[in-house]
Design a protein around this motif. Structure first.
Motif, PDB file in Angstrom:
ATOM      1  N   LEU A 131      56.937  46.080  45.653  1.00 17.17           N
ATOM      2  CA  LEU A 131      55.699  45.977  44.880  1.00 17.17           C
ATOM      3  C   LEU A 131      55.291  47.330  44.299  1.00 17.17           C
ATOM      4  CD1 LEU A 131      53.691  43.515  47.151  1.00 17.17           C
ATOM      5  CD2 LEU A 131      54.968  42.997  45.053  1.00 17.17           C
TER       6      LEU A 131
ATOM      7  N   SER B 210      54.792  48.178  40.359  1.00 17.31           N
ATOM      8  CA  SER B 210      53.552  48.746  39.829  1.00 17.31           C
ATOM      9  C   SER B 210      53.838  49.871  38.837  1.00 17.31           C
ATOM     10  CB  SER B 210      52.653  49.243  40.965  1.00 17.31           C
ATOM     11  OG  SER B 210      53.184  50.405  41.566  1.00 17.31           O
TER      12      SER B 210
ATOM     13  N   GLY C 272      56.374  47.955  35.804  1.00  9.49           N
ATOM     14  CA  GLY C 272      55.733  46.796  35.192  1.00  9.49           C
ATOM     15  C   GLY C 272      56.229  45.506  35.806  1.00  9.49           C
TER      16      GLY C 272
ATOM     17  N   LEU D 142      54.134  43.602  37.989  1.00  8.98           N
ATOM     18  CA  LEU D 142      53.376  43.241  39.184  1.00  8.98           C
ATOM     19  C   LEU D 142      52.424  42.078  38.905  1.00  8.98           C
ATOM     20  CD1 LEU D 142      52.926  43.939  42.140  1.00  8.98           C
ATOM     21  CD2 LEU D 142      51.200  45.599  41.433  1.00  8.98           C
ATOM     22  N   GLU D 143      51.686  42.150  37.796  1.00 11.23           N
ATOM     23  CA  GLU D 143      50.751  41.076  37.462  1.00 11.23           C
ATOM     24  C   GLU D 143      51.481  39.761  37.207  1.00 11.23           C
ATOM     25  OE1 GLU D 143      50.612  44.062  35.709  1.00 11.23           O
ATOM     26  OE2 GLU D 143      48.881  44.908  36.746  1.00 11.23           O
ATOM     27  N   GLU D 144      52.622  39.850  36.523  1.00  6.55           N
ATOM     28  CA  GLU D 144      53.407  38.653  36.244  1.00  6.55           C
ATOM     29  C   GLU D 144      53.910  38.011  37.527  1.00  6.55           C
ATOM     30  OE1 GLU D 144      53.826  41.576  34.763  1.00  6.55           O
ATOM     31  OE2 GLU D 144      54.007  41.327  32.605  1.00  6.55           O
TER      32      GLU D 144
ATOM     33  N   VAL E 144      52.468  38.134  40.463  1.00  2.00           N
ATOM     34  CA  VAL E 144      51.320  37.478  41.091  1.00  2.00           C
ATOM     35  C   VAL E 144      51.028  36.150  40.395  1.00  2.00           C
ATOM     36  CG1 VAL E 144      48.835  37.661  41.509  1.00  2.00           C
ATOM     37  CG2 VAL E 144      50.307  39.624  41.952  1.00  2.00           C
ATOM     38  N   ASP E 145      51.055  36.150  39.070  1.00  3.99           N
ATOM     39  CA  ASP E 145      50.770  34.928  38.309  1.00  3.99           C
ATOM     40  C   ASP E 145      51.808  33.840  38.556  1.00  3.99           C
ATOM     41  OD1 ASP E 145      48.470  35.991  37.250  1.00  3.99           O
ATOM     42  OD2 ASP E 145      49.399  36.603  35.357  1.00  3.99           O
TER      43      ASP E 145
ATOM     44  N   LYS F  78      51.235  31.861  41.834  1.00  2.00           N
ATOM     45  CA  LYS F  78      50.007  31.092  42.047  1.00  2.00           C
ATOM     46  C   LYS F  78      50.358  29.639  42.331  1.00  2.00           C
ATOM     47  CE  LYS F  78      46.816  33.586  39.071  1.00  2.00           C
ATOM     48  NZ  LYS F  78      46.054  33.512  37.821  1.00  2.00           N
TER      49      LYS F  78
END
Length: 101
Positions: free
Chosen positions: A57, A61, A64, A66-68, A70-71, A74
């Motif tokens: 992780l 960060s 690039g 990290l957000e993807e 997490v998404d 979901k």
């Protein structure tokens, strides 16, 4: 159902992180310094694919994604096809834990 082996997934992840690192014009040393992941850990990851979740992780960060990540993870929302499906879902108690096998 799994259509790709774990080893192929691992290889793709390694290749993708390495490619992102190279696109950013970062050496292994540079990425290790920016991410806080020890250089030997980064080298071991790029060679063998072995790394802790925490270190992975940290790498994401910096390079690039990290957000993807997490998404993508979901939980999917329930989609109902009829009012009967809605009523059936309301009858079931909401579980707080996973079931034992």
């Amino acid at each position: 159902m799994l259509f790709i082996s774990f080893s192929k997934v691992q290889k793709k992840l390694i290749d993708n992180i390495r490619e992102r690192r190279l696109q950013m014009n970062l050496t292994q040393e540079g990425l290790a310094e920016r991410s806080g992941v020890p250089l030997p850990t980064l080298r071991k990851f790029e060679q063998k694919g072995l790394i802790s979740l925490d270190s992975f992780l940290k790498l994401l960060s910096v390079v690039g994604g990290l957000e993807e990540m997490v998404d993508v993870l979901k939980p999917k929302e329930q989609s109902f096809k009829s009012i009967d499906d809605v009523l059936k879902s309301e009858e079931k108690p909401i579980k707080k834990r996973g079931s034992r096998k």
